[in-house]
Design an enzyme around this catalytic site. Structure first.
Site, short mmCIF file in Angstrom:
data_model
loop_
_atom_site.label_atom_id
_atom_site.label_comp_id
_atom_site.label_asym_id
_atom_site.label_seq_id
_atom_site.Cartn_x
_atom_site.Cartn_y
_atom_site.Cartn_z
CG ASP A 36 -1.75 1.19 1.39
OD1 ASP A 36 -2.45 1.54 0.42
OD2 ASP A 36 -1.71 1.82 2.46
CG ASP A 77 -1.86 7.62 0.34
OD1 ASP A 77 -1.15 8.64 0.31
OD2 ASP A 77 -2.51 7.22 -0.64
CG ASP A 90 -2.18 2.08 6.31
OD1 ASP A 90 -2.32 1.71 5.12
OD2 ASP A 90 -2.69 3.13 6.75
#
Length: 222
Positions: free
Chosen positions: A15, A17, A178
């Site tokens: 990922d 961001d 995240d």
């Protein structure tokens, strides 16, 4: 000694961001500029951090609802999204930085010969400028934005698309992210899942989702 999470892994999808980049400060600047342009109260970075992760349209919709635009109609949402894109292009790399340990992790996996790809819900147009500005260009064989396919995370389609493109079986791939979107996408795709404890998970602890591995820093994978 290689971390257990990397055993029998030929592909890592990351990922962006909240995993590789702390981009919330610039996203918040763009969201607040958008809200002001629409005569609405700014949201601030703490709220924006909790809204990131499901693509730009959902981020903008959350901001509008918070500012009092209950159930924004399609026209209002389209207007707001266009403004956000305009302002975010201006702020893209004003304050965005790599998290500690990211560069070392990417370099270590490149040396090991593990394929690395980027799968983000961020619009594709912003990916290359961000990678260039933060020194992350050149690490990924493939990059996939949230508008590249009909589906985006938490749908498994983006992860499976990358696995097919590289001819790597899902059971030999791992998603690092995240948020719950990353965990859900990994499980649905048959990837292993590694979650980081920092980043943006809508204000919820990522450990509650029981990822296969949980790290405080990607430097632990060096």
């Amino acid at each position: 000694m290689m971390h257990d999470a990397l055993h029998n892994i030929d592909l890592i999808t990351y990922d962006l961001d909240g995993t590789l980049l702390d981009s919330a400060p610039d996203l918040a600047l763009a969201i607040d500029d958008m809200l002001r342009a629409m005569a609405l109260a700014p949201a601030g970075i703490d709220r924006v951090r909790e809204w990131v992760g499901n693509g730009s349209r959902r981020l903008v919709e959350r901001a509008l609802v918070h500012a009092g635009a209950r159930g924004p109609d399609s026209a209002q949402l389209d207007e707001a999204l266009a403004l956000f894109m305009q302002f975010y292009a201006r702020h893209l790399v004003s304050n965005t930085r790599c998290y500690p340990g990211v560069m070392a992790c990417l370099e270590a996996q490149r040396e090991r010969g593990i394929a690395q790809a980027l799968v983000t819900n961020k619009p594709s147009r912003f990916i290359a400028p961000l990678l260039e500005a933060t020194g992350l260009e050149g690490f990924f064989s493939h990059t996939l934005g949230g508008d590249a396919l009909a589906q985006k995370k938490p749908d498994p389609a983006p992860l499976l698309h990358i696995a097919r493109a590289l001819d790597i079986a899902p059971e030999r791939a791992m998603m690092i992210g995240d948020s719950r979107s990353d965990v859900q996408a990994a499980r649905a795709a048959g990837f292993r899942c590694l979650a980081v404890t920092y980043g943006y998970n809508h204000g919820e602890p990522i450990a509650a989702l029981n990822p296969d591995h949980l790290l405080d820093s990607l430097e632990e994978l060096v």
